[in-house]
Design an enzyme around this catalytic site. Structure first.
Site, PDB file in Angstrom:
ATOM      1  N   HIS A  41      -0.946  11.596   0.654  1.00  0.00           N
ATOM      2  CA  HIS A  41      -0.104  11.612  -0.537  1.00  0.00           C
ATOM      3  C   HIS A  41       0.641  10.290  -0.631  1.00  0.00           C
ATOM      4  CE1 HIS A  41       0.198  16.277  -1.055  1.00  0.00           C
ATOM      5  NE2 HIS A  41      -1.038  15.874  -0.792  1.00  0.00           N
ATOM      6  N   GLU A  66       3.764   9.387  -0.962  1.00  0.00           N
ATOM      7  CA  GLU A  66       4.938   9.203  -0.111  1.00  0.00           C
ATOM      8  C   GLU A  66       4.533   8.943   1.343  1.00  0.00           C
ATOM      9  OE1 GLU A  66       6.083  12.280  -3.327  1.00  0.00           O
ATOM     10  OE2 GLU A  66       4.314  11.775  -2.129  1.00  0.00           O
ATOM     11  N   CYS A  75       6.197  17.098  -2.466  1.00  0.00           N
ATOM     12  CA  CYS A  75       5.714  18.408  -2.043  1.00  0.00           C
ATOM     13  C   CYS A  75       6.322  18.742  -0.675  1.00  0.00           C
ATOM     14  CB  CYS A  75       4.183  18.400  -1.969  1.00  0.00           C
ATOM     15  SG  CYS A  75       3.522  17.513  -0.538  1.00  0.00           S
ATOM     16  N   CYS A 128       5.299  16.264   2.080  1.00  0.00           N
ATOM     17  CA  CYS A 128       5.946  14.965   1.937  1.00  0.00           C
ATOM     18  C   CYS A 128       7.431  15.060   2.257  1.00  0.00           C
ATOM     19  CB  CYS A 128       5.716  14.397   0.544  1.00  0.00           C
ATOM     20  SG  CYS A 128       3.981  13.948   0.290  1.00  0.00           S
TER      21      CYS A 128
END
Length: 152
Positions: A52, A54, A82, A85
């Site tokens: 992801h 991040e 999320c 993350c």
């Protein structure tokens, strides 16, 4: 638009245009405003569900700074992080996060962050989670503690 959020958005656009992953971008900035690391979602490109934006940015920042402690840095991300993350952000000690879209915005286009939030609350059974061989596994934790293993 905020300069750093604009960069996070550009990172997301880059990822989309190159088929790397979902519409998510991130930037890690120091307290004087220098961009340390960029990230965009690379789940499809890397075939890695943890890639992801991040996390990509956190990994890059840690390599550049040669540390696992980003407590002096700020994260800008194009969407509310999320649960995975958020956990990475907490483990990296990042204390300030700015986000653009919400988790509901992500859900509205088909991302399933809310399923994970519900699982964490105990309201959903996405996976079968069962404890096994705790005492044997606890030995390695005790060994780490006896040898003054660093807690991060």
């Amino acid at each position: 638009m905020n300069t750093y959020m604009q960069k996070a958005k550009e990172n997301a656009d880059f990822g989309i245009l190159n088929g790397e992953g979902g519409p998510f971008g991130a930037v890690i900035v120091d307290k004087t405003g220098n961009i340390i690391a960029n990230g965009n979602n690379k789940v499809l490109k890397e075939k890695d569900p943890t890639a992801h934006a991040e996390i990509v940015a956190i990994r890059e920042a840690c390599k550049i700074l040669n540390t696992n402690d980003l407590s002096e840095y700020i994260l800008y991300t194009s969407c509310e992080p999320c649960p995975m993350c958020l956990s990475a952000i907490i483990w990296a000690n990042i204390k300030k996060v700015y986000f653009g879209c919400t988790k509901n915005d992500a859900a509205n286009i088909g991302f399933r962050d809310n399923d994970i939030y519900e699982f964490i609350k105990g309201n959903n059974h996405l996976i079968d989670l069962e404890q096994l061989d705790r005492n044997e596994c606890l030995e390695i934790m005790e060994k780490y503690q006896r040898n003054a293993g660093k807690i991060y």
